[in-house]
Design an enzyme around this catalytic site. Sequence first.
Site, PDB file in Angstrom:
ATOM      1  N   ASP A  21      10.846  -3.113   0.037  1.00 16.59           N
ATOM      2  CA  ASP A  21      11.473  -2.763  -1.235  1.00 16.59           C
ATOM      3  C   ASP A  21      12.821  -2.103  -1.002  1.00 16.59           C
ATOM      4  O   ASP A  21      13.050  -1.451   0.016  1.00 16.59           O
ATOM      5  CB  ASP A  21      10.566  -1.856  -2.066  1.00 16.59           C
ATOM      6  CG  ASP A  21      10.348  -0.487  -1.442  1.00 16.59           C
ATOM      7  OD1 ASP A  21      10.047  -0.431  -0.231  1.00 16.59           O
ATOM      8  OD2 ASP A  21      10.490   0.530  -2.150  1.00 16.59           O
ATOM      9  N   GLU A  49       8.346   2.042  -0.860  1.00 17.51           N
ATOM     10  CA  GLU A  49       8.653   3.284  -0.157  1.00 17.51           C
ATOM     11  C   GLU A  49       9.747   4.046  -0.883  1.00 17.51           C
ATOM     12  O   GLU A  49       9.801   5.265  -0.846  1.00 17.51           O
ATOM     13  CB  GLU A  49       9.090   2.976   1.277  1.00 17.51           C
ATOM     14  CG  GLU A  49       9.212   4.195   2.187  1.00 17.51           C
ATOM     15  CD  GLU A  49      10.602   4.812   2.193  1.00 17.51           C
ATOM     16  OE1 GLU A  49      10.775   5.897   2.773  1.00 17.51           O
ATOM     17  OE2 GLU A  49      11.526   4.207   1.603  1.00 17.51           O
TER      18      GLU A  49
END
Length: 383
Positions: free
Chosen positions: A74, A137
Amino acid sequence: MVIDPVTLSQELISFPSITPTDNGAISFLSDILSQYGFTCHILDFGDDTVTVRNLYAYRGTEEGPNLCFAGHTDVVKTGDLTKWKFDPFSGHIEDDILYGRGAVDMKSAICAFIAAVSRINFNEVPGSISFLISGDEEGDHFQYGTPSVLKWLNENNHKIDYCIIGEPTSKSFLGDTIKVGRRGSVHFKIICNGIQGHVAYPHFAENPIDNMVSILYKICNTTFDTGNEYFQPSNCEIVSVDTGNTSKNVIPDTIVAHINIRYNNIHTAESLFDIINNICAQVTPKYQLLQSVSGEPFFNQPNQYSDMLSSAIKKVTGQDAIASTSGGVSDSRFIKNVCPVIEFGLKNETAHKIDEHVPVKEIYQLADIYTEFIKQFFNLSTT
Protein backbone atom coordinates in the site's frame (compact mmCIF):
# COMPACT_ATOMS: atom_id res chain seq x y z
CA MET A 1 15.56 -17.13 -14.55
CA VAL A 2 16.89 -14.11 -12.66
CA ILE A 3 14.46 -11.24 -12.12
CA ASP A 4 15.31 -7.66 -13.06
CA PRO A 5 14.37 -5.63 -9.94
CA VAL A 6 13.84 -2.39 -11.86
CA THR A 7 11.46 -3.88 -14.41
CA LEU A 8 9.57 -5.62 -11.62
CA SER A 9 9.41 -2.34 -9.67
CA GLN A 10 7.90 -0.59 -12.68
CA GLU A 11 5.24 -3.29 -12.91
CA LEU A 12 4.40 -3.18 -9.20
CA ILE A 13 4.21 0.62 -9.16
CA SER A 14 1.62 0.43 -11.95
CA PHE A 15 -0.91 -0.94 -9.45
CA PRO A 16 -2.58 2.09 -7.77
CA SER A 17 -2.66 0.45 -4.35
CA ILE A 18 -3.52 3.53 -2.31
CA THR A 19 -4.11 2.31 1.23
CA PRO A 20 -6.12 0.25 1.99
CA THR A 21 -7.08 -0.52 -1.62
CA ASP A 22 -5.09 -3.35 -3.20
CA ASN A 23 -6.06 -3.07 -6.88
CA GLY A 24 -4.29 -6.32 -7.76
CA ALA A 25 -0.83 -5.67 -6.28
CA ILE A 26 -0.89 -8.63 -3.88
CA SER A 27 -2.13 -11.09 -6.52
CA PHE A 28 0.60 -9.86 -8.87
CA LEU A 29 3.30 -10.64 -6.29
CA SER A 30 1.69 -13.98 -5.50
CA ASP A 31 1.81 -14.94 -9.18
CA ILE A 32 5.48 -13.95 -9.45
CA LEU A 33 6.55 -15.81 -6.32
CA SER A 34 4.54 -18.89 -7.27
CA GLN A 35 6.59 -19.10 -10.46
CA TYR A 36 9.70 -19.32 -8.29
CA GLY A 37 8.47 -22.21 -6.18
CA PHE A 38 6.93 -20.30 -3.30
CA THR A 39 3.80 -21.52 -1.56
CA CYS A 40 1.59 -18.45 -1.44
CA HIS A 41 -1.30 -17.59 0.85
CA ILE A 42 -3.40 -14.53 0.01
CA LEU A 43 -4.94 -13.46 3.31
CA ASP A 44 -7.91 -11.11 3.55
CA PHE A 45 -8.71 -9.56 6.92
CA GLY A 46 -11.11 -6.80 7.86
CA ASP A 47 -14.58 -5.88 9.04
CA ASP A 48 -17.86 -4.60 7.62
CA THR A 49 -16.18 -1.42 6.37
CA VAL A 50 -12.86 -2.55 4.93
CA THR A 51 -10.94 -5.58 3.68
CA VAL A 52 -7.16 -5.59 3.67
CA ARG A 53 -5.42 -8.04 1.35
CA ASN A 54 -2.08 -9.48 2.48
CA LEU A 55 0.37 -12.13 1.34
CA TYR A 56 2.46 -14.75 3.08
CA ALA A 57 4.74 -16.78 0.82
CA TYR A 58 7.44 -19.26 1.75
CA ARG A 59 9.85 -21.72 0.17
CA GLY A 60 12.31 -24.16 1.68
CA THR A 61 12.57 -26.70 4.44
CA GLU A 62 11.08 -26.45 7.93
CA GLU A 63 14.19 -28.02 9.45
CA GLY A 64 16.33 -24.87 9.35
CA PRO A 65 15.85 -21.19 10.15
CA ASN A 66 13.30 -19.06 8.37
CA LEU A 67 14.45 -15.70 7.02
CA CYS A 68 11.48 -13.44 6.40
CA PHE A 69 11.29 -10.29 4.31
CA ALA A 70 8.47 -7.99 5.40
CA GLY A 71 7.04 -5.10 3.47
CA HIS A 72 3.86 -3.41 2.30
CA THR A 73 2.32 -2.80 -1.10
CA ASP A 74 0.00 0.00 0.00
CA VAL A 75 1.05 3.57 -0.70
CA VAL A 76 -0.06 7.00 0.47
CA LYS A 77 -2.19 9.27 -1.69
CA THR A 78 -0.53 11.01 -4.61
CA GLY A 79 -1.50 14.57 -3.77
CA ASP A 80 -2.03 17.03 -6.62
CA LEU A 81 -1.52 15.03 -9.82
CA THR A 82 -0.79 18.18 -11.81
CA LYS A 83 2.38 18.68 -9.78
CA TRP A 84 3.87 15.32 -10.79
CA LYS A 85 6.33 15.26 -13.68
CA PHE A 86 4.95 11.89 -14.72
CA ASP A 87 1.94 9.73 -13.94
CA PRO A 88 2.66 8.44 -10.40
CA PHE A 89 1.50 4.96 -11.39
CA SER A 90 3.31 4.73 -14.71
CA GLY A 91 6.68 3.57 -13.34
CA HIS A 92 8.32 6.03 -15.70
CA ILE A 93 12.11 6.10 -15.99
CA GLU A 94 13.78 9.36 -16.98
CA ASP A 95 17.56 9.90 -16.92
CA ASP A 96 18.02 6.58 -15.09
CA ILE A 97 15.63 7.63 -12.32
CA LEU A 98 12.45 5.68 -11.57
CA TYR A 99 9.46 7.86 -10.69
CA GLY A 100 6.26 6.72 -9.03
CA ARG A 101 4.28 6.46 -5.85
CA GLY A 102 5.89 3.64 -3.90
CA ALA A 103 9.21 3.83 -5.73
CA VAL A 104 10.90 4.55 -2.40
CA ASP A 105 8.28 3.47 0.13
CA MET A 106 8.47 0.62 -0.54
CA LYS A 107 7.64 -1.28 -3.68
CA SER A 108 11.17 -1.19 -5.10
CA ALA A 109 12.54 -2.83 -1.95
CA ILE A 110 10.04 -5.68 -2.27
CA CYS A 111 11.11 -6.18 -5.87
CA ALA A 112 14.80 -5.99 -4.94
CA PHE A 113 14.37 -8.81 -2.42
CA ILE A 114 12.40 -10.90 -4.91
CA ALA A 115 15.21 -10.36 -7.41
CA ALA A 116 17.72 -11.41 -4.77
CA VAL A 117 15.77 -14.59 -4.05
CA SER A 118 15.64 -15.41 -7.78
CA ARG A 119 19.45 -15.59 -7.72
CA ILE A 120 19.54 -18.14 -4.89
CA ASN A 121 19.94 -21.88 -5.41
CA PHE A 122 17.35 -23.22 -2.97
CA ASN A 123 18.94 -26.66 -3.06
CA GLU A 124 21.71 -25.13 -0.97
CA VAL A 125 19.44 -23.27 1.50
CA PRO A 126 19.40 -25.04 4.91
CA GLY A 127 16.09 -23.50 5.88
CA SER A 128 13.43 -21.34 4.29
CA ILE A 129 12.80 -17.85 2.98
CA SER A 130 9.45 -16.13 3.33
CA PHE A 131 7.65 -12.92 2.41
CA LEU A 132 5.18 -11.18 4.71
CA ILE A 133 3.56 -8.45 2.63
CA SER A 134 0.93 -6.20 4.19
CA GLY A 135 -1.78 -4.38 2.27
CA ASP A 136 -2.15 -1.66 4.90
CA GLU A 137 0.87 -0.25 6.70
CA GLU A 138 0.34 3.39 5.79
CA GLY A 139 -3.33 3.76 6.75
CA ASP A 140 -5.79 3.49 9.59
CA HIS A 141 -6.54 -0.21 9.15
CA PHE A 142 -3.05 -1.52 9.85
CA GLN A 143 -4.45 -3.99 12.40
CA TYR A 144 -5.74 -6.00 9.43
CA GLY A 145 -2.27 -6.05 7.93
CA THR A 146 0.85 -7.38 9.63
CA PRO A 147 -0.72 -8.02 13.09
CA SER A 148 -3.43 -10.19 11.55
CA VAL A 149 -0.93 -12.06 9.37
CA LEU A 150 1.27 -12.75 12.40
CA LYS A 151 -1.75 -14.14 14.24
CA TRP A 152 -2.53 -16.35 11.24
CA LEU A 153 1.07 -17.59 11.13
CA ASN A 154 0.90 -18.59 14.78
CA GLU A 155 -2.43 -20.34 14.35
CA ASN A 156 -1.12 -22.27 11.35
CA ASN A 157 2.25 -23.20 12.87
CA HIS A 158 4.41 -21.09 10.57
CA LYS A 159 7.59 -19.82 12.21
CA ILE A 160 9.76 -16.81 11.50
CA ASP A 161 13.24 -16.80 13.00
CA TYR A 162 14.60 -13.51 11.71
CA CYS A 163 13.03 -10.67 9.76
CA ILE A 164 14.34 -7.89 7.56
CA ILE A 165 11.94 -5.08 6.64
CA GLY A 166 12.52 -3.12 3.46
CA GLU A 167 11.55 0.30 4.81
CA PRO A 168 13.56 3.20 3.31
CA THR A 169 16.09 3.66 6.11
CA SER A 170 18.97 5.26 4.21
CA LYS A 171 19.51 9.00 4.54
CA SER A 172 22.28 10.63 2.50
CA PHE A 173 23.32 7.57 0.50
CA LEU A 174 22.20 3.98 0.09
CA GLY A 175 23.51 1.90 2.96
CA ASP A 176 24.37 4.62 5.45
CA THR A 177 21.70 3.61 7.98
CA ILE A 178 20.04 0.46 9.24
CA LYS A 179 17.31 0.47 11.88
CA VAL A 180 17.87 -1.75 14.89
CA GLY A 181 14.97 -0.39 16.90
CA ARG A 182 12.26 2.22 16.93
CA ARG A 183 10.99 4.91 19.24
CA GLY A 184 7.55 4.56 20.73
CA SER A 185 4.67 6.81 19.75
CA VAL A 186 1.87 7.90 22.06
CA HIS A 187 -0.91 10.38 21.37
CA PHE A 188 -2.69 12.37 24.05
CA LYS A 189 -6.01 14.18 23.80
CA ILE A 190 -6.37 16.83 26.49
CA ILE A 191 -9.79 18.36 27.16
CA CYS A 192 -10.21 21.38 29.43
CA ASN A 193 -13.69 22.46 30.48
CA GLY A 194 -14.92 25.91 31.48
CA ILE A 195 -18.11 27.96 31.46
CA GLN A 196 -19.36 29.61 28.30
CA GLY A 197 -20.15 33.31 28.44
CA HIS A 198 -20.04 36.72 26.81
CA VAL A 199 -16.57 38.16 26.31
CA ALA A 200 -17.77 41.45 27.83
CA TYR A 201 -18.71 39.68 31.07
CA PRO A 202 -15.79 37.34 31.84
CA HIS A 203 -16.71 37.25 35.54
CA PHE A 204 -19.79 35.23 34.58
CA ALA A 205 -17.72 32.76 32.56
CA GLU A 206 -14.64 30.57 32.93
CA ASN A 207 -12.30 30.49 29.95
CA PRO A 208 -10.76 27.00 29.51
CA ILE A 209 -8.17 28.40 27.11
CA ASP A 210 -6.24 29.91 30.03
CA ASN A 211 -5.79 26.52 31.66
CA MET A 212 -4.90 24.84 28.39
CA VAL A 213 -2.21 27.43 27.67
CA SER A 214 -0.69 26.77 31.10
CA ILE A 215 -0.81 23.00 30.60
CA LEU A 216 0.81 23.13 27.17
CA TYR A 217 3.46 25.56 28.41
CA LYS A 218 4.42 23.16 31.19
CA ILE A 219 4.46 20.18 28.83
CA CYS A 220 6.62 21.99 26.27
CA ASN A 221 9.09 22.95 28.99
CA THR A 222 9.34 19.45 30.41
CA THR A 223 12.56 17.53 29.81
CA PHE A 224 11.35 13.97 29.64
CA ASP A 225 14.90 12.59 29.43
CA THR A 226 18.24 13.24 27.76
CA GLY A 227 18.30 10.05 25.69
CA ASN A 228 20.82 7.24 25.95
CA GLU A 229 23.42 5.42 23.88
CA TYR A 230 20.92 4.13 21.35
CA PHE A 231 18.04 6.62 21.48
CA GLN A 232 17.69 10.36 21.10
CA PRO A 233 15.80 12.31 23.80
CA SER A 234 12.05 11.83 23.88
CA ASN A 235 10.25 14.59 22.00
CA CYS A 236 6.78 16.13 22.35
CA GLU A 237 4.95 18.07 19.65
CA ILE A 238 1.63 19.90 19.87
CA VAL A 239 -0.46 18.65 16.97
CA SER A 240 -3.59 20.77 17.28
CA VAL A 241 -5.52 23.08 19.61
CA ASP A 242 -9.20 23.77 18.98
CA THR A 243 -12.22 25.27 20.74
CA GLY A 244 -14.69 24.71 17.93
CA ASN A 245 -15.72 28.31 18.51
CA THR A 246 -16.46 30.45 15.45
CA SER A 247 -18.02 33.35 17.38
CA LYS A 248 -15.95 36.44 18.08
CA ASN A 249 -17.84 37.47 21.21
CA VAL A 250 -18.25 34.16 23.03
CA ILE A 251 -15.95 32.59 25.61
CA PRO A 252 -15.90 28.85 24.79
CA ASP A 253 -16.77 26.21 27.34
CA THR A 254 -14.36 23.57 26.03
CA ILE A 255 -10.93 23.38 24.42
CA VAL A 256 -9.22 20.29 23.03
CA ALA A 257 -5.51 19.82 22.39
CA HIS A 258 -3.73 16.90 20.75
CA ILE A 259 -0.07 16.16 21.44
CA ASN A 260 2.25 13.40 20.26
CA ILE A 261 5.30 12.11 22.09
CA ARG A 262 7.97 10.05 20.33
CA TYR A 263 9.78 8.38 23.18
CA ASN A 264 12.76 6.15 23.88
CA ASN A 265 13.12 3.04 26.00
CA ILE A 266 13.60 5.06 29.17
CA HIS A 267 9.82 5.48 29.21
CA THR A 268 6.66 3.52 28.65
CA ALA A 269 3.33 4.89 27.50
CA GLU A 270 2.11 4.39 31.06
CA SER A 271 4.93 6.43 32.61
CA LEU A 272 4.32 9.25 30.12
CA PHE A 273 0.61 9.21 30.92
CA ASP A 274 1.48 9.73 34.58
CA ILE A 275 3.70 12.71 33.70
CA ILE A 276 1.10 14.42 31.49
CA ASN A 277 -1.70 13.63 33.93
CA ASN A 278 0.27 15.17 36.80
CA ILE A 279 0.90 18.36 34.79
CA CYS A 280 -2.81 18.71 33.98
CA ALA A 281 -3.79 18.15 37.62
CA GLN A 282 -1.38 20.87 38.74
CA VAL A 283 -3.25 23.41 36.61
CA THR A 284 -6.93 22.50 36.93
CA PRO A 285 -9.25 19.73 38.11
CA LYS A 286 -11.51 20.36 35.12
CA TYR A 287 -9.79 18.23 32.51
CA GLN A 288 -9.93 14.87 30.76
CA LEU A 289 -6.91 13.00 29.45
CA LEU A 290 -7.17 10.29 26.80
CA GLN A 291 -4.30 8.19 25.49
CA SER A 292 -3.70 6.25 22.27
CA VAL A 293 -0.53 4.16 21.86
CA SER A 294 0.77 3.43 18.36
CA GLY A 295 3.74 1.40 19.57
CA GLU A 296 6.16 1.00 22.44
CA PRO A 297 9.89 1.53 21.85
CA PHE A 298 12.16 -1.43 21.28
CA PHE A 299 15.81 -2.10 20.63
CA ASN A 300 17.62 -5.13 19.22
CA GLN A 301 21.17 -5.48 20.41
CA PRO A 302 23.65 -5.76 17.52
CA ASN A 303 24.08 -9.44 16.67
CA GLN A 304 25.57 -11.70 14.03
CA TYR A 305 22.74 -10.98 11.60
CA SER A 306 23.00 -7.20 11.82
CA ASP A 307 26.74 -7.68 11.36
CA MET A 308 26.00 -9.73 8.23
CA LEU A 309 23.84 -6.94 6.84
CA SER A 310 26.52 -4.35 7.57
CA SER A 311 29.05 -6.59 5.87
CA ALA A 312 26.81 -6.96 2.81
CA ILE A 313 26.35 -3.20 2.59
CA LYS A 314 30.10 -2.66 2.86
CA LYS A 315 30.80 -5.22 0.15
CA VAL A 316 28.36 -3.67 -2.34
CA THR A 317 28.67 0.06 -1.61
CA GLY A 318 32.00 0.35 0.17
CA GLN A 319 30.24 2.32 2.91
CA ASP A 320 29.94 1.70 6.63
CA ALA A 321 26.36 1.62 7.91
CA ILE A 322 25.36 3.08 11.26
CA ALA A 323 22.73 1.51 13.51
CA SER A 324 19.86 3.87 14.30
CA THR A 325 16.54 4.00 16.15
CA SER A 326 15.35 7.31 14.69
CA GLY A 327 12.28 7.92 12.59
CA GLY A 328 8.64 6.97 12.91
CA VAL A 329 6.90 3.73 13.76
CA SER A 330 6.77 0.80 11.34
CA ASP A 331 5.48 -2.76 11.30
CA SER A 332 8.63 -3.72 13.18
CA ARG A 333 6.67 -2.84 16.33
CA PHE A 334 4.55 -5.94 15.70
CA ILE A 335 7.16 -8.30 14.28
CA LYS A 336 9.61 -7.71 17.16
CA ASN A 337 7.20 -9.65 19.38
CA VAL A 338 7.75 -12.73 17.19
CA CYS A 339 11.44 -12.61 16.27
CA PRO A 340 14.44 -10.27 16.01
CA VAL A 341 13.91 -7.67 13.30
CA ILE A 342 16.07 -5.23 11.38
CA GLU A 343 15.14 -2.62 8.77
CA PHE A 344 17.05 -1.64 5.68
CA GLY A 345 16.12 -0.09 2.37
CA LEU A 346 16.47 2.82 -0.02
CA LYS A 347 16.99 6.52 0.73
CA ASN A 348 13.90 8.05 2.31
CA GLU A 349 14.32 11.62 1.05
CA THR A 350 11.40 11.55 -1.40
CA ALA A 351 9.12 9.10 0.41
CA HIS A 352 5.49 10.32 0.41
CA LYS A 353 6.46 13.36 -1.69
CA ILE A 354 5.36 14.62 -5.09
CA ASP A 355 7.67 13.05 -7.70
CA GLU A 356 8.78 10.24 -5.38
CA HIS A 357 11.77 8.70 -7.13
CA VAL A 358 14.88 6.54 -6.87
CA PRO A 359 17.93 6.11 -9.12
CA VAL A 360 17.69 2.74 -10.86
CA LYS A 361 21.32 2.10 -9.92
CA GLU A 362 20.32 2.05 -6.25
CA ILE A 363 17.59 -0.52 -6.85
CA TYR A 364 20.17 -2.81 -8.42
CA GLN A 365 22.55 -2.16 -5.53
CA LEU A 366 19.81 -2.92 -3.02
CA ALA A 367 19.14 -6.24 -4.75
CA ASP A 368 22.87 -6.99 -4.58
CA ILE A 369 22.95 -6.17 -0.86
CA TYR A 370 19.93 -8.36 -0.15
CA THR A 371 21.52 -11.18 -2.17
CA GLU A 372 24.75 -10.97 -0.20
CA PHE A 373 22.82 -10.86 3.09
CA ILE A 374 20.83 -13.98 2.20
CA LYS A 375 24.02 -15.83 1.28
CA GLN A 376 25.71 -14.87 4.54
CA PHE A 377 22.60 -15.68 6.56
CA PHE A 378 22.49 -19.24 5.23
CA ASN A 379 26.27 -19.54 4.89
CA LEU A 380 26.04 -20.02 1.14
CA SER A 381 28.85 -19.52 -1.33
CA THR A 382 29.37 -15.78 -1.94
CA THR A 383 31.31 -16.19 -5.17
